[in-house]
Design a protein around this motif. Structure first.
Motif, PDB file in Angstrom:
ATOM      1  N   LEU A 142     -30.115  82.251  62.595  1.00 60.33           N
ATOM      2  CA  LEU A 142     -31.026  82.546  63.703  1.00 60.33           C
ATOM      3  C   LEU A 142     -30.543  83.746  64.517  1.00 60.33           C
ATOM      4  O   LEU A 142     -31.325  84.637  64.855  1.00 60.33           O
ATOM      5  N   VAL A 194     -37.729  75.866  64.640  1.00 60.60           N
ATOM      6  CA  VAL A 194     -36.477  75.637  65.351  1.00 60.60           C
ATOM      7  C   VAL A 194     -36.260  76.715  66.420  1.00 60.60           C
ATOM      8  O   VAL A 194     -35.793  76.429  67.524  1.00 60.60           O
ATOM      9  N   THR A 221     -34.101  70.910  59.630  1.00 57.06           N
ATOM     10  CA  THR A 221     -33.247  72.076  59.447  1.00 57.06           C
ATOM     11  C   THR A 221     -32.011  71.923  60.333  1.00 57.06           C
ATOM     12  O   THR A 221     -31.974  71.070  61.212  1.00 57.06           O
ATOM     13  N   ILE A 222     -31.033  72.765  60.075  1.00 59.68           N
ATOM     14  CA  ILE A 222     -29.826  72.734  60.892  1.00 59.68           C
ATOM     15  C   ILE A 222     -30.193  73.254  62.285  1.00 59.68           C
ATOM     16  O   ILE A 222     -30.951  74.208  62.406  1.00 59.68           O
ATOM     17  N   PHE A 225     -35.730  83.754  56.583  1.00 57.33           N
ATOM     18  CA  PHE A 225     -35.822  83.380  55.178  1.00 57.33           C
ATOM     19  C   PHE A 225     -35.265  84.464  54.268  1.00 57.33           C
ATOM     20  O   PHE A 225     -34.715  84.182  53.215  1.00 57.33           O
ATOM     21  N   ALA A 239     -36.206  76.552  54.222  1.00 63.37           N
ATOM     22  CA  ALA A 239     -36.471  76.245  55.631  1.00 63.37           C
ATOM     23  C   ALA A 239     -35.444  75.263  56.172  1.00 63.37           C
ATOM     24  O   ALA A 239     -35.161  75.246  57.370  1.00 63.37           O
ATOM     25  N   LEU A 240     -34.860  74.457  55.288  1.00 66.54           N
ATOM     26  CA  LEU A 240     -33.844  73.504  55.710  1.00 66.54           C
ATOM     27  C   LEU A 240     -32.651  74.202  56.332  1.00 66.54           C
ATOM     28  O   LEU A 240     -31.931  73.608  57.130  1.00 66.54           O
ATOM     29  N   ALA A 241     -32.421  75.448  55.935  1.00 64.74           N
ATOM     30  CA  ALA A 241     -31.203  76.134  56.367  1.00 64.74           C
ATOM     31  C   ALA A 241     -31.430  77.144  57.478  1.00 64.74           C
ATOM     32  O   ALA A 241     -30.482  77.560  58.137  1.00 64.74           O
ATOM     33  N   VAL A 242     -32.672  77.560  57.696  1.00 63.16           N
ATOM     34  CA  VAL A 242     -32.876  78.703  58.595  1.00 63.16           C
ATOM     35  C   VAL A 242     -32.583  78.381  60.051  1.00 63.16           C
ATOM     36  O   VAL A 242     -32.519  79.286  60.874  1.00 63.16           O
ATOM     37  N   GLY A 243     -32.407  77.111  60.371  1.00 65.90           N
ATOM     38  CA  GLY A 243     -32.055  76.785  61.748  1.00 65.90           C
ATOM     39  C   GLY A 243     -30.583  76.984  62.048  1.00 65.90           C
ATOM     40  O   GLY A 243     -30.164  76.859  63.191  1.00 65.90           O
ATOM     41  N   HIS A 244     -29.799  77.292  61.039  1.00 64.23           N
ATOM     42  CA  HIS A 244     -28.369  77.494  61.253  1.00 64.23           C
ATOM     43  C   HIS A 244     -28.146  78.607  62.281  1.00 64.23           C
ATOM     44  O   HIS A 244     -28.779  79.647  62.201  1.00 64.23           O
TER      45      HIS A 244
END
Lengths: 94, 449
Positions: free
Chosen positions: B305, A42, A59-60, B338, B296-301
């Protein structure tokens, strides 16, 4: 050629799983030659997401790319993946 | 035993294809798919080994020159989680962690000890990482397996504990992250947040995350990050222009190529992990469970970042100024998201708190990573990795994760007695987590049965 970008946190783990699922589906539907698949993290996608026709993320994503991105979590949780394929199909034929 | 030893001595790139092939067949994957899975995993291994070789060739001498010039004692190269995962899966314990993890999860679910169903099979490598280091330290196989079991149980309990915050902050329903590198930081963030709340003025501070991302976003790109770090080290090493530029391109290449190689490993593991996940889900179809997935589902928040971007230079600075630290953070600078992904929900997305909390956490983590370095190096050698150009290696993930320390230090110190401590810790964690859950799920029949 439709360009699909699959993104996740690292560009390694969940995006690989989603990419493989889409690839299998594309092969089954004989659409594989109309589509090229890319994957990235991302953090990298933030700077270049608009180069792709479809962006799928597990991912968000940051706010500025929110409207551009399709939620890819159904592919990994296994619930409601059908709709995703429908979206891809429409894009390929449009 | 000698047959098994011969098999292990074949090396990870030969052994793992067989292991994955057999796993895939056991989980009823088609033979053609199983063959491909196994081969891809082996190829991913060879790829990782090549890139690690490049990292040693390029960064190794530069660091030596830097040490000579400035007396900076940063002699341990952080090879990062891609290598740590490969090293962990490259040992016998790595092959064991998948069946053991699934068995423990199913057992604990059936007795109602946990609500977390962890289908993130890939990340089982974290438990084999600790177990491999215990094996390297104590040379006691049964003890290493014991630590692996304890680690699995702790992660499942953490999965139960953190779920509510994941749901309310990240908005993932019924999903939790029993992830070896992420979940433990939650326990550290809790008391820190308590303290932050009680510092006058500070407890009201907020930062604008959008502007951070806009101005620093380009450094979040691993391509740029790798090249910049290479340039920096080249200059510090006193290289001439040509060598500095070459080094920069090589370090950039490592940061880009290493994840690609791990993606191959992942591609091969995908059918196995998917089949195993389905197998587990089938066993508990109707229960109201938390599904354990990759953080990994959350790290784009954006908060994760942005805080991670700020933590990259801070981590490098800490590595230089902290006395006694010998790790040069490198590959895992890209993995900082992470390490802090589960601190962020505790701090409610507050970036200032996350950066300070994260810096504190990583600062201590550097000492743990320094301490485990000889063990990581020994394990890498036993997993057949090419370590010629390295003095020692370590990895922030999981070397800087706090659970790594007790899981390895205690067995080294107290041998089997340490399992009494682990057992007590698990019970306390279990009671604490369930008090809260029971309170919350008062009306949920699951807990009354």
């Amino acid at each position: 050629m439709i360009k699909i970008l699959v993104i996740c946190g690292t560009g390694v783990a969940t995006s690989t799983m989603v990419k493989e699922k889409i690839r299998e589906w594309l092969e089954k539907e004989k659409l594989i030659h109309q589509v090229s698949l890319f994957q990235s993290s991302v953090a990298e996608a933030v700077n270049q997401y608009d180069m792709y026709d479809i962006v799928i993320s597990t991912t968000i994503v940051p706010d500025e790319m929110k409207d551009y991105v399709i939620d890819g979590t159904p592919f990994i949780s296994g619930l409601g993946g059908e709709e995703m394929y429908q979206i891809i199909r429409e894009k390929v034929f449009s | 035993m000698s047959v098994l030893q011969w098999f292990v001595d074949l090396g990870a790139s030969v052994m793992l294809p067989f292991v994955i092939f057999i796993f895939a067949l056991v989980l009823r994957t088609k033979v053609s798919k199983a063959v491909r899975s196994g081969l891809i995993v082996g190829i991913g291994f060879i790829g990782i080994n090549l890139v690690i070789g490049l990292l040693g060739d390029s960064l190794g001498p530069a660091i030596e020159a830097m040490v000579d010039k400035y007396g900076l004692e940063l002699t341990i190269i952080d090879v990062g989680w891609p290598a740590a995962a490969a090293i962990s899966y490259g040992t016998v314990l790595g092959s064991l962690t998948i069946p053991i993890g699934i068995a423990i999860n199913l057992l604990l679910l059936s007795i109602g000890f946990t609500r977390t169903l962890n289908i993130d099979i890939w990340n089982f490598w974290h438990t084999s990482f600790t177990a491999s280091l215990v094996l390297a330290l104590t040379n006691h196989f049964a003890m290493a397996v014991g630590v692996m079991i304890v680690h699995h149980i702790v992660l499942l309990l953490l999965g139960d504990w953190i779920q509510r915050d994941i749901q309310s902050f990240y908005g993932f329903k019924q999903i939790t992250f029993p992830h070896g590198a992420s979940a433990p930081s939650y326990i550290v963030a809790k008391p820190l947040n308590y303290v932050f709340d009680r510092i006058p003025k500070f407890n009201k501070l907020q930062a604008n995350q959008a502007s951070i991302q806009k101005h620093l976003g380009v450094f979040g790109d691993t391509t740029v990050m790798g090249v910049v770090i290479g340039l920096f080290i080249g200059v510090l090493a006193g290289y001439d222009l040509k060598n500095t530029l070459t080094l920069a391109m090589q370090t950039g290449a490592v940061l880009v190529l290493l994840p690609r190689m791990v993606a191959l490993l992942m591609e091969g593991l995908a059918p196995v992990s998917e089949a195993a996940g389905n197998y587990m889900k089938q066993r508990f179809p109707k229960r109201n469970l938390y599904i354990g997935m990759d953080s990994a589902l959350a790290v784009g928040h954006p908060a994760v970042l942005s805080a991670s971007l700020l933590l990259v230079p801070i981590t490098l600075l800490l590595a230089v100024i902290l006395p006694g630290n010998k790790v040069l953070p490198f590959t895992d600078l890209a993995t900082i998201p992470f390490l802090i992904a589960l601190m962020v929900p505790v701090f409610k997305g507050n970036i200032i708190r996350t950066v300070i909390g994260g810096a504190f956490y990583i600062g201590i983590g550097l000492y743990i990573a320094t301490w485990v370095a000889p063990l990581v190096t020994a394990t890498a050698i036993s997993a057949d990795f090419n370590m010629e150009n390295y003095a020692t290696i370590s990895s922030l993930v999981d070397g800087a994760v706090w659970t790594t320390f007790p899981f390895i230090w205690l067995p080294g110190r107290m041998q089997w007695f340490s399992f009494i401590v682990f057992g007590a810790f698990i019970m306390v964690l279990f009671i604490y987590v369930n008090r809260r859950s029971r309170h919350k799920h008062k009306n949920n029949s699951y807990w009354r049965k």
